[in-house]
Design a protein around this motif. Structure first.
Motif, PDB file in Angstrom:
ATOM      1  N   MET A  20      29.741 -49.699 -26.548  1.00 27.43           N
ATOM      2  CA  MET A  20      28.542 -49.263 -26.921  1.00 27.43           C
ATOM      3  C   MET A  20      28.639 -48.281 -28.042  1.00 27.43           C
ATOM      4  O   MET A  20      27.776 -48.213 -29.041  1.00 27.43           O
ATOM      5  N   LEU A  21      29.710 -47.605 -28.314  1.00 31.57           N
ATOM      6  CA  LEU A  21      29.937 -46.396 -29.070  1.00 31.57           C
ATOM      7  C   LEU A  21      30.602 -47.119 -30.309  1.00 31.57           C
ATOM      8  O   LEU A  21      30.215 -46.335 -31.560  1.00 31.57           O
ATOM      9  N   LEU A 101      25.605 -37.795 -16.918  1.00 27.14           N
ATOM     10  CA  LEU A 101      25.658 -38.583 -15.825  1.00 27.14           C
ATOM     11  C   LEU A 101      25.733 -40.316 -16.466  1.00 27.14           C
ATOM     12  O   LEU A 101      25.187 -40.525 -17.626  1.00 27.14           O
ATOM     13  N   LYS A 102      26.523 -41.162 -15.597  1.00 26.48           N
ATOM     14  CA  LYS A 102      26.545 -42.343 -16.080  1.00 26.48           C
ATOM     15  C   LYS A 102      25.419 -43.259 -16.253  1.00 26.48           C
ATOM     16  O   LYS A 102      25.425 -44.135 -16.741  1.00 26.48           O
ATOM     17  N   GLU A 108      20.597 -41.476 -25.671  1.00 31.56           N
ATOM     18  CA  GLU A 108      20.872 -40.024 -25.181  1.00 31.56           C
ATOM     19  C   GLU A 108      22.547 -39.721 -25.093  1.00 31.56           C
ATOM     20  O   GLU A 108      22.916 -38.655 -25.498  1.00 31.56           O
ATOM     21  N   LEU A 109      23.243 -40.748 -24.767  1.00 30.96           N
ATOM     22  CA  LEU A 109      24.807 -40.863 -24.938  1.00 30.96           C
ATOM     23  C   LEU A 109      25.317 -40.745 -26.050  1.00 30.96           C
ATOM     24  O   LEU A 109      26.224 -39.690 -26.303  1.00 30.96           O
ATOM     25  N   VAL A 110      24.782 -41.269 -27.065  1.00 32.37           N
ATOM     26  CA  VAL A 110      25.335 -41.596 -28.389  1.00 32.37           C
ATOM     27  C   VAL A 110      24.943 -39.943 -28.987  1.00 32.37           C
ATOM     28  O   VAL A 110      25.630 -39.241 -29.670  1.00 32.37           O
ATOM     29  N   GLY A 119      29.948 -29.187 -31.684  1.00 29.68           N
ATOM     30  CA  GLY A 119      29.962 -28.075 -30.922  1.00 29.68           C
ATOM     31  C   GLY A 119      28.846 -27.515 -30.176  1.00 29.68           C
ATOM     32  O   GLY A 119      28.887 -26.370 -29.515  1.00 29.68           O
ATOM     33  N   GLU A 120      28.038 -28.321 -29.760  1.00 27.99           N
ATOM     34  CA  GLU A 120      26.797 -27.921 -29.184  1.00 27.99           C
ATOM     35  C   GLU A 120      27.088 -28.376 -27.659  1.00 27.99           C
ATOM     36  O   GLU A 120      27.807 -29.425 -27.246  1.00 27.99           O
ATOM     37  N   THR A 121      26.345 -27.617 -26.683  1.00 25.34           N
ATOM     38  CA  THR A 121      26.472 -28.026 -25.274  1.00 25.34           C
ATOM     39  C   THR A 121      25.375 -29.085 -24.908  1.00 25.34           C
ATOM     40  O   THR A 121      24.407 -29.196 -25.434  1.00 25.34           O
ATOM     41  N   VAL A 122      26.032 -29.889 -24.013  1.00 25.55           N
ATOM     42  CA  VAL A 122      25.163 -31.258 -23.986  1.00 25.55           C
ATOM     43  C   VAL A 122      25.268 -31.605 -22.419  1.00 25.55           C
ATOM     44  O   VAL A 122      26.390 -31.384 -21.637  1.00 25.55           O
ATOM     45  N   LEU A 123      23.993 -31.333 -21.686  1.00 20.24           N
ATOM     46  CA  LEU A 123      23.946 -31.300 -20.249  1.00 20.24           C
ATOM     47  C   LEU A 123      22.602 -32.598 -20.095  1.00 20.24           C
ATOM     48  O   LEU A 123      21.673 -32.050 -20.535  1.00 20.24           O
ATOM     49  N   ALA A 124      23.003 -33.345 -18.822  1.00 21.92           N
ATOM     50  CA  ALA A 124      21.949 -33.895 -18.426  1.00 21.92           C
ATOM     51  C   ALA A 124      20.703 -32.985 -17.750  1.00 21.92           C
ATOM     52  O   ALA A 124      21.150 -31.977 -17.382  1.00 21.92           O
TER      53      ALA A 124
END
Length: 203
Positions: A20-21, A101-102, A108-110, A119-124
């Protein structure tokens, strides 16, 4: 080019994430690891920009691996099926930059990998909500004695047995439990133990 290390103990998941990546022009999967120990070793040798880290793995879990990787350069984004308060807090405290989350959509994952590399925070969204709630309730954490009472209740002790083990009266045990119930937002012992474990208040 953003260099990514994929860490997951399931080969099919690893392959799927790598595939995917890899189709993205600015992402390069430089390695795959099947457990936390391998992840720490590969992160040191491959020097990826971002590590996609599973939580529950053999040999060394994702939290311990995250703690061993952060500070050496790579940003760690946890990618897991688990979103309990205890899991989230342990990962964040270990230094994870993000927690996804999987079932996160591909786009959104990419985007999350790219944001983490910056360096940004990434949260579901659900994780962000839980963290906010956790911060709000931090002032409502149990006292040391309430935590001791809840721990013994979790072991199946009656109020009288808890009182004997802690050298306090049964009435005092009930008082501690009532206060803990109020902080946890529950009405009985079983729910109190369940929620306290989810929040990481007791083991």
């Amino acid at each position: 080019m953003i260099r990514v290390l994929v860490v997951d103990d399931h080969p099919v998941v690893r392959s799927g994430l790598a595939g995917m990546l890899s189709v993205e022009d600015d992402l390069e999967v430089v390695g795959e690891a099947a457990d936390g120990q391998e992840a720490v070793a590969l992160a040191a040798s491959l020097r990826p920009d971002v590590v996609l880290m599973d939580l529950r793995m053999p040999v060394l879990d994702g939290v311990a691996a995250t703690a061993g990787i952060v500070g050496t350069g790579p940003r760690v984004v946890v990618l897991t099926t688990y979103d309990t308060d205890a899991d989230i807090l342990r990962a964040v405290e270990a230094g994870a930059t993000g927690y996804l989350l999987k079932d996160t959509p591909r786009a959104e994952l990419v985007a999350g990998v790219r944001a983490a590399a910056r360096g940004e925070t990434v949260l579901a969204p659900s994780v962000a909500t839980r963290l906010v709630s956790s911060v709000r309730s931090s002032a409502e954490r149990p006292s040391a004695r309430e935590a001791e009472v809840l721990t013994l209740v979790a072991l199946g002790r009656s109020n009288a047995q808890v009182g004997r083990e802690l050298s306090i009266t049964e009435a005092t045990v009930k008082t501690h439990l009532i206060r803990a119930f109020a902080k946890l937002g529950v009405a009985d012992r079983t729910a109190a133990v369940t929620v306290a474990r989810e929040r990481g208040w007791i083991a």
